[in-house]
Enzyme design. Structure first.
Site, PDB file in Angstrom:
ATOM      1  N   TYR A  13       0.096 -14.860  10.891  1.00 34.46           N
ATOM      2  CA  TYR A  13       0.174 -13.590  11.589  1.00 34.46           C
ATOM      3  C   TYR A  13       0.100 -13.702  13.091  1.00 34.46           C
ATOM      4  O   TYR A  13       0.155 -12.691  13.773  1.00 34.46           O
ATOM      5  CB  TYR A  13      -0.908 -12.639  11.050  1.00 34.46           C
ATOM      6  CG  TYR A  13      -0.552 -12.114   9.692  1.00 34.46           C
ATOM      7  CD1 TYR A  13       0.446 -11.166   9.533  1.00 34.46           C
ATOM      8  CD2 TYR A  13      -1.190 -12.598   8.555  1.00 34.46           C
ATOM      9  CE1 TYR A  13       0.793 -10.700   8.284  1.00 34.46           C
ATOM     10  CE2 TYR A  13      -0.853 -12.136   7.300  1.00 34.46           C
ATOM     11  CZ  TYR A  13       0.138 -11.179   7.170  1.00 34.46           C
ATOM     12  OH  TYR A  13       0.487 -10.721   5.931  1.00 34.46           O
TER      13      TYR A  13
ATOM     14  N   LYS B 146      -2.875  -1.394   8.175  1.00 27.59           N
ATOM     15  CA  LYS B 146      -4.326  -1.253   8.081  1.00 27.59           C
ATOM     16  C   LYS B 146      -5.049  -2.227   9.002  1.00 27.59           C
ATOM     17  O   LYS B 146      -6.007  -1.872   9.686  1.00 27.59           O
ATOM     18  CB  LYS B 146      -4.776  -1.448   6.635  1.00 27.59           C
ATOM     19  CG  LYS B 146      -6.234  -1.133   6.407  1.00 27.59           C
ATOM     20  CD  LYS B 146      -6.569  -1.136   4.932  1.00 27.59           C
ATOM     21  CE  LYS B 146      -8.023  -0.716   4.713  1.00 27.59           C
ATOM     22  NZ  LYS B 146      -8.378  -0.681   3.275  1.00 27.59           N
TER      23      LYS B 146
ATOM     24  N   ARG C 128       0.840  -1.188   0.000  1.00 25.26           N
ATOM     25  CA  ARG C 128       0.000   0.000   0.000  1.00 25.26           C
ATOM     26  C   ARG C 128       0.884   1.250   0.000  1.00 25.26           C
ATOM     27  O   ARG C 128       2.008   1.219   0.507  1.00 25.26           O
ATOM     28  CB  ARG C 128      -0.910   0.025   1.235  1.00 25.26           C
ATOM     29  CG  ARG C 128      -1.897  -1.124   1.306  1.00 25.26           C
ATOM     30  CD  ARG C 128      -2.698  -1.062   2.613  1.00 25.26           C
ATOM     31  NE  ARG C 128      -3.722  -2.097   2.670  1.00 25.26           N
ATOM     32  CZ  ARG C 128      -3.534  -3.311   3.170  1.00 25.26           C
ATOM     33  NH1 ARG C 128      -2.347  -3.650   3.655  1.00 25.26           N
ATOM     34  NH2 ARG C 128      -4.516  -4.189   3.185  1.00 25.26           N
TER      35      ARG C 128
ATOM     36  N   HIS D  17      -4.404  -9.009   2.837  1.00 25.73           N
ATOM     37  CA  HIS D  17      -5.772  -8.944   3.335  1.00 25.73           C
ATOM     38  C   HIS D  17      -6.517 -10.262   3.186  1.00 25.73           C
ATOM     39  O   HIS D  17      -7.715 -10.295   2.945  1.00 25.73           O
ATOM     40  CB  HIS D  17      -6.551  -7.806   2.678  1.00 25.73           C
ATOM     41  CG  HIS D  17      -6.555  -7.798   1.189  1.00 25.73           C
ATOM     42  ND1 HIS D  17      -7.078  -8.808   0.428  1.00 25.73           N
ATOM     43  CD2 HIS D  17      -6.095  -6.872   0.309  1.00 25.73           C
ATOM     44  CE1 HIS D  17      -6.953  -8.516  -0.855  1.00 25.73           C
ATOM     45  NE2 HIS D  17      -6.353  -7.349  -0.959  1.00 25.73           N
TER      46      HIS D  17
ATOM     47  N   ARG E 257      -0.744  -0.798  -6.818  1.00 22.02           N
ATOM     48  CA  ARG E 257      -1.147  -1.998  -6.080  1.00 22.02           C
ATOM     49  C   ARG E 257      -2.201  -2.782  -6.868  1.00 22.02           C
ATOM     50  O   ARG E 257      -2.134  -4.011  -6.956  1.00 22.02           O
ATOM     51  CB  ARG E 257      -1.680  -1.574  -4.709  1.00 22.02           C
ATOM     52  CG  ARG E 257      -2.204  -2.698  -3.822  1.00 22.02           C
ATOM     53  CD  ARG E 257      -2.541  -2.088  -2.460  1.00 22.02           C
ATOM     54  NE  ARG E 257      -3.357  -2.944  -1.629  1.00 22.02           N
ATOM     55  CZ  ARG E 257      -2.895  -3.872  -0.803  1.00 22.02           C
ATOM     56  NH1 ARG E 257      -1.594  -4.097  -0.734  1.00 22.02           N
ATOM     57  NH2 ARG E 257      -3.709  -4.577  -0.046  1.00 22.02           N
TER      58      ARG E 257
END
Length: 391
Positions: free
Chosen positions: A366, A254, A205, A356, A333
């Site tokens: 994660y 984000k 991003r 995402h 992107r």
């Protein structure tokens, strides 16, 4: 004229061009009489105002009779934006001062109805995008919510209204492979070359690229694993970036799942190597004016890049490439995703690369402090933009 409103006694009497009503609320802790007053054009108007004031009083609402929507919004702007990112505060203030306060701010907060909010939003549908409409509606809802918490209004009528759809904005575009190649070629002479190459070839991003630090650009050192290039240098075979920060408030990405580690394609590595040398020379020229934030992409004095400056620089590149200036950096992107998809990369892998995905595998990745490096993007880009293929 004596009156009785609920359990309170009062009077209505002529004053000036109309009438004034006063209700006795007893005595305060200081021994002084407490009275509630309202004015109106006639006795009925005064009685209605006193009845409403008494009802609000009994419900715990103590809003001044002249407390307007504007007052509520301005109170929220001064108290409700603490700790927010400066850019967010600026955007919210601009929306409030242009589309909220002048259009719906004059009325008294206690008189505001859902119909008023509907009419206000409907009047903006031809001017604002759906996202901006959601923004201005959110400002009003939050301002009234704060007023509720301070007993200035009984209910939040803005919460009862659904945000309408706004005007259709310009849809995001993606560069074709031919256009992407032209952009890369014309970016080489720009100080934004590494920014463009990294964004196009990794799908980060724009907010993540602007926040990238040199300590998060790493090289694979056989004995030690991944080490920052500021320690290991660029004399290695493999490189990656830790996409762990953004220019959002507190430096967070984000979402939590946006934190990822991406191996760099060869061309991105070359661009960053050259950019590192250029920045070192820039630091020497700046001398004492240099402010060391450790940023990969920064101004001529080391300070964070402004988003508007990045847009201008990118549009200069697309214009030079013969594509016009109707492009934005975030569309690099989109282009990354499009090029990956066109070359057969599974959507699950693309989702991992852009940060995402909601798959169980991604959630597992994660949960760990040290993220595995996603190599598929680098391998694909090396194949697509290899010198032999271009020839």
């Amino acid at each position: 004229m004596k009156i009785l409103i609920g359990k309170y006694e009062g009077t209505i009497y002529p004053e000036g061009d109309g009438y004034t009503g006063a209700v006795s609320l007893g005595f305060g802790p200081d021994g002084r009489r407490k009275r509630l007053k309202r004015k109106g054009k006639n006795k009925t108007d005064v009685r209605d105002k006193l009845s409403k004031a008494v009802k609000d009083l009994e419900s715990g609402v103590e809003s001044p009779a002249n407390y307007t929507v504007r007052n509520a919004v301005e109170d929220w702007l001064s108290k409700g934006l603490k700790g927010r990112d400066p850019a967010t505060v600026t955007t919210v203030r601009l929306l409030a001062e242009k589309h909220v306060i002048p259009l719906i701010g004059a009325g008294k907060l206690n008189d505001l109805r859902a119909d008023h909010v509907d009419e206000w939003l409907d009047g903006l549908t031809g001017k604002l995008s759906t996202r901006s409409l959601q923004g201005v509606h959110s400002i009003l809802k939050r301002a009234i919510r704060q007023a509720q918490a301070r007993d200035k209004v009984l209910r939040n009528v803005a919460e009862l209204v659904t945000t309408p759809k706004g005007r259709v904005g310009r849809p995001s575009k993606a560069l074709t492979l031919e256009q992407a190649t032209a952009v890369l070629a014309n970016a080489k002479s720009s100080s934004m070359n590494a920014y463009v190459v990294l964004s196009l070839m990794t799908g980060v991003r724009t907010e993540e690229a602007r926040a990238l630090r040199w300590e998060h650009v790493v090289a694979w050192v056989d004995e030690d694993g991944w080490r920052p290039v500021i320690q290991a240098g660029f004399d290695h075979e493999r490189f990656a970036v830790y996409v762990w920060r953004s220019v959002r408030a507190h430096g967070d990405t984000k979402t939590r799942k946006s934190r990822r580690t991406l191996e760099l394609p060869n061309e991105a590595t070359q661009a960053l190597r050259h950019h590192h040398k250029r920045e070192a020379a820039q630091r020497l020229r700046a001398g004492e004016a240099w402010q060391d934030h450790g940023l990969v992409f920064c101004s001529q004095t080391g300070t964070p890049l402004d988003a508007a400056n990045v847009r201008r620089a990118f549009r200069a590149i697309t214009k030079k490439a013969g594509l016009g200036q109707n492009w934005t950096p975030r569309e690099l992107r989109h282009s990354f995703v499009s090029i990956m998809s066109d070359n057969g990369v599974p959507i699950e892998t693309i989702a991992d690369l852009v940060g995402h995905s909601s798959t169980a595998v991604t959630e597992e990745v994660y949960r760990h402090q040290l993220k595995p490096v996603i190599t598929k993007g680098a391998e694909t880009m090396n194949s697509i933009f290899s010198p032999s293929k271009s020839a």
